[in-house]
Design a protein around this motif. Structure first.
Motif, mmCIF file in Angstrom:
data_model
loop_
_atom_site.group_PDB
_atom_site.id
_atom_site.type_symbol
_atom_site.label_atom_id
_atom_site.label_comp_id
_atom_site.label_asym_id
_atom_site.label_seq_id
_atom_site.Cartn_x
_atom_site.Cartn_y
_atom_site.Cartn_z
ATOM 1 N N TYR A 245 -2.028 -10.304 -1.584
ATOM 2 C CA TYR A 245 -2.645 -9.918 -2.845
ATOM 3 C C TYR A 245 -3.918 -10.738 -3.045
ATOM 4 O O TYR A 245 -3.886 -11.967 -2.953
ATOM 5 N N LYS A 246 -5.035 -10.073 -3.271
ATOM 6 C CA LYS A 246 -6.346 -10.713 -3.502
ATOM 7 C C LYS A 246 -6.709 -11.722 -2.418
ATOM 8 O O LYS A 246 -7.308 -12.755 -2.700
ATOM 9 N N ARG B 28 4.411 -2.881 -7.232
ATOM 10 C CA ARG B 28 4.059 -2.938 -5.803
ATOM 11 C C ARG B 28 3.947 -4.379 -5.293
ATOM 12 O O ARG B 28 3.676 -4.597 -4.126
ATOM 13 N N LEU B 29 4.162 -5.356 -6.170
ATOM 14 C CA LEU B 29 4.048 -6.766 -5.786
ATOM 15 C C LEU B 29 5.391 -7.332 -5.350
ATOM 16 O O LEU B 29 6.442 -6.926 -5.852
ATOM 17 N N ASP C 218 0.871 -1.168 0.000
ATOM 18 C CA ASP C 218 0.000 0.000 0.000
ATOM 19 C C ASP C 218 0.909 1.219 0.000
ATOM 20 O O ASP C 218 1.676 1.423 0.951
ATOM 21 N N THR C 219 0.840 2.024 -1.052
ATOM 22 C CA THR C 219 1.765 3.157 -1.168
ATOM 23 C C THR C 219 1.515 4.254 -0.133
ATOM 24 O O THR C 219 2.435 4.956 0.243
ATOM 25 N N SER C 220 0.292 4.378 0.353
ATOM 26 C CA SER C 220 0.017 5.438 1.334
ATOM 27 C C SER C 220 0.562 5.089 2.723
ATOM 28 O O SER C 220 1.077 5.946 3.422
ATOM 29 N N SER C 221 0.442 3.827 3.132
ATOM 30 C CA SER C 221 0.908 3.427 4.469
ATOM 31 C C SER C 221 2.231 2.651 4.424
ATOM 32 O O SER C 221 2.813 2.363 5.466
#
Length: 162
Positions: free
Chosen positions: A48-49, A153-154, A39-42
């Motif tokens: 994943y899924k 991001r994975l 998560d780029t914000s946190s």
């Protein structure tokens, strides 16, 4: 004596000049341990899924095969005929939870990147494309992160199958 010297010389020359490549450490069958998304914000990581399973195969001849699927994919109880155009909608939706391709691979030691040249793919629009994965080893675990921006991001962790 000359005869023995000649045989020894030929043996040494042939062993020095053996150009057959040794398989890379990446070669083998790998089972997905985890597939996380950041998560780029946190800056936190989560499954994943809700969790994925799968296998990754690198043979010693530069061929790669990948199959990723959502946890529980194989036990969903969905059945359908192969190569048939009358598959129920429920089964068609289930198929979209599976992602696979096969192709050729090349390892760049300098960049710690493995490139997958996709010869066939579950998504027809990805035939012939190349995927690059930055990789490193953490003990017996292969850790990979896609290089391309849309999947960067994975993080995938693979355990080698014995």
């Amino acid at each position: 004596m000359k005869y023995l010297f000649g045989i020894a010389a030929l043996f040494i020359i042939s062993s020095c000049c053996n150009t057959e490549a040794k398989p890379h450490r990446i070669a083998g069958l790998w089972k997905l341990e985890s597939m996380k998304v950041r998560d780029t914000s946190s800056n936190s990581w989560s499954d994943y899924k809700g969790g994925m399973d799968g296998y990754l195969l690198y043979d010693g001849n530069s061929h790669v095969s990948l199959h990723l699927y959502e946890k529980g994919y194989e036990t969903a109880g969905v059945e359908f005929p192969n190569f048939n155009d009358s598959i129920p909608l429920e089964a068609l939706k289930h198929i979209t939870k599976s992602y696979y391709y096969m192709g050729n691979y090349k390892v760049s030691e300098a960049d710690s990147i493995v490139s997958h040249y996709k010869l066939s793919h579950s998504n027809p629009s990805e035939f012939g494309l190349t995927a690059e994965r930055r990789f490193y080893f953490n003990g017996d675990t292969l850790v990979m992160q896609p290089v391309e921006r849309k999947n960067s991001r994975l993080k995938l962790k693979w355990l080698k199958e014995k």
